[in-house]
Design a protein around this motif. Sequence first.
Motif, mmCIF file in Angstrom:
data_model
loop_
_atom_site.group_PDB
_atom_site.id
_atom_site.type_symbol
_atom_site.label_atom_id
_atom_site.label_comp_id
_atom_site.label_asym_id
_atom_site.label_seq_id
_atom_site.Cartn_x
_atom_site.Cartn_y
_atom_site.Cartn_z
ATOM 1 N N CYS A 23 -18.330 -30.555 -6.041
ATOM 2 C CA CYS A 23 -17.954 -29.148 -6.134
ATOM 3 C C CYS A 23 -16.759 -28.807 -5.247
ATOM 4 C CB CYS A 23 -19.128 -28.246 -5.747
ATOM 5 S SG CYS A 23 -20.585 -28.405 -6.799
ATOM 6 N N THR A 24 -15.881 -27.951 -5.760
ATOM 7 C CA THR A 24 -14.760 -27.425 -4.988
ATOM 8 C C THR A 24 -15.216 -26.161 -4.237
ATOM 9 O OG1 THR A 24 -14.047 -26.206 -6.952
ATOM 10 C CG2 THR A 24 -13.033 -28.363 -6.557
ATOM 11 N N PRO A 25 -14.392 -25.649 -3.320
ATOM 12 C CA PRO A 25 -14.816 -24.473 -2.541
ATOM 13 C C PRO A 25 -15.189 -23.283 -3.425
ATOM 14 C CG PRO A 25 -12.889 -25.477 -1.543
ATOM 15 C CD PRO A 25 -13.086 -26.162 -2.866
ATOM 16 N N SER A 26 -16.263 -22.623 -3.067
ATOM 17 C CA SER A 26 -16.643 -21.400 -3.771
ATOM 18 C C SER A 26 -15.866 -20.205 -3.221
ATOM 19 C CB SER A 26 -18.150 -21.154 -3.631
ATOM 20 O OG SER A 26 -18.543 -21.182 -2.266
ATOM 21 N N GLU A 27 -15.287 -20.382 -2.021
ATOM 22 C CA GLU A 27 -14.446 -19.339 -1.420
ATOM 23 C C GLU A 27 -13.433 -20.017 -0.507
ATOM 24 O OE1 GLU A 27 -14.839 -15.394 1.485
ATOM 25 O OE2 GLU A 27 -16.641 -16.342 0.650
ATOM 26 N N TRP A 28 -12.230 -19.451 -0.489
ATOM 27 C CA TRP A 28 -11.173 -20.009 0.356
ATOM 28 C C TRP A 28 -10.372 -18.876 0.988
ATOM 29 C CZ3 TRP A 28 -9.156 -24.101 2.719
ATOM 30 C CH2 TRP A 28 -7.810 -24.098 3.080
ATOM 31 N N ARG A 29 -10.071 -19.023 2.283
ATOM 32 C CA ARG A 29 -9.223 -18.011 2.922
ATOM 33 C C ARG A 29 -8.338 -18.666 3.975
ATOM 34 N NH1 ARG A 29 -11.634 -15.105 7.578
ATOM 35 N NH2 ARG A 29 -13.415 -16.320 8.366
ATOM 36 N N VAL A 30 -7.180 -18.064 4.175
ATOM 37 C CA VAL A 30 -6.235 -18.525 5.186
ATOM 38 C C VAL A 30 -6.409 -17.651 6.415
ATOM 39 C CG1 VAL A 30 -3.808 -18.900 5.755
ATOM 40 C CG2 VAL A 30 -4.615 -19.293 3.411
ATOM 41 N N LEU A 31 -6.620 -18.270 7.563
ATOM 42 C CA LEU A 31 -6.862 -17.556 8.809
ATOM 43 C C LEU A 31 -5.555 -17.142 9.458
ATOM 44 C CD1 LEU A 31 -9.622 -19.962 10.209
ATOM 45 C CD2 LEU A 31 -9.917 -17.930 8.783
ATOM 46 N N ASP A 32 -5.632 -16.190 10.409
ATOM 47 C CA ASP A 32 -4.432 -15.706 11.110
ATOM 48 C C ASP A 32 -3.728 -16.829 11.851
ATOM 49 O OD1 ASP A 32 -4.987 -13.175 10.191
ATOM 50 O OD2 ASP A 32 -6.037 -12.555 12.026
ATOM 51 N N SER A 33 -4.497 -17.853 12.232
ATOM 52 C CA SER A 33 -3.915 -18.978 12.969
ATOM 53 C C SER A 33 -3.099 -19.903 12.075
ATOM 54 C CB SER A 33 -5.031 -19.792 13.630
ATOM 55 O OG SER A 33 -5.884 -20.343 12.633
ATOM 56 N N GLY A 34 -3.162 -19.668 10.759
ATOM 57 C CA GLY A 34 -2.484 -20.550 9.815
ATOM 58 C C GLY A 34 -3.394 -21.624 9.267
#
Length: 348
Positions: free
Chosen positions: A55-66
């Motif tokens: 399975c691939t990510p069910s959710e993905w986000r980019v953090l402020d730190s990069g």
Amino acid sequence: MVTHLYLGVVIFAVFAVAVGQPAIKVICSKDSISVKWRVGPQLVPYAARLFIGSCTPSEWRVLDSGEGEASFDYKFSECGFARKMKGKHMVYQGDVSFRPQAKGKPAVFQQPIECIFKRPAGWIPSFMNPGAGASEGRSKLVFHMALLNDQLTGVAKTNVVPLGSFMPIWAAVEQKSHQPLLLLMEECVAATTPQLLPNSQIHPIIGNKGCLLESKTGSSMFLPRYHSSAIILYLQSFSFGIGEEVYIHCNLMVWDHDALDKTKKACHVTEHGSWELLDDPSLSSLCNCCESTCASKMKRATDWESSMNYNSVLGPIIITDQSNAHSNATLVASDSAIDSQSSLSSTN
């Protein structure tokens, strides 16, 4: 990671650095898993190549730190987790991985993860349901006996067993119209012949009316029952008959689970060195005779008692000594090979 540089893509070296110290948090639930995986900025453009199982990510986000954070929230059944039964526990095994190439190519990074739970009461692998596998009948009772795989999830696909590893031996009885009965292994021996003959060499496994003799010197044990009509002998392989065909001969017996005594029992030595009754540790005093002779008051067996016994044979099983094989590595392979395709049969 150098092994992947033959692909000629310099960025693989960057991947190696980016996942060198992964921050992975795992939360196990009853039938699902939640994983958060924080990766370096170098991997942010490749989020779709991060996996848990299949399975691939069910959710993905980019953090402020990069950095990036992949979240995986799935049921075990959705991502190809392997389910294994180990003693009193149910284990789900899988991995998180980074796979920049197409399916079938090796992963650049892979880390195993496990979720371990207490085995649910009453859980029964599908193959253990009544009617599965070969059987023999007597007095309207149908008996089964088989060698299981390491995960205890099905019948073993090979009869070749390395010395010191475990041979899970499953026995069961179909009760049909009978009241609930308790299956016991009264006596088991290993022999190099499918029939026990006067001159057969034997190795005692269970004796003295249900005492697991092999548990005195090794790690053999009876596993907790999933049903009174079945029993699993978790037998550690021994040096008897190394490299030969070995057959396990057992005298199976069914009995009233409320009428256990010194001659109707299943006892093994625990890790504390004391004998324990499988079906009720509070009555382990019934096992005290395992160090002497287990006998009941003299009486003639009734026809009913006689009909509750059944002799079963499991084999052939081939126990191999891998350490000895390594020391004799100069032998021609064709002279030392063991046919792993030999079938496992059960005869009466």
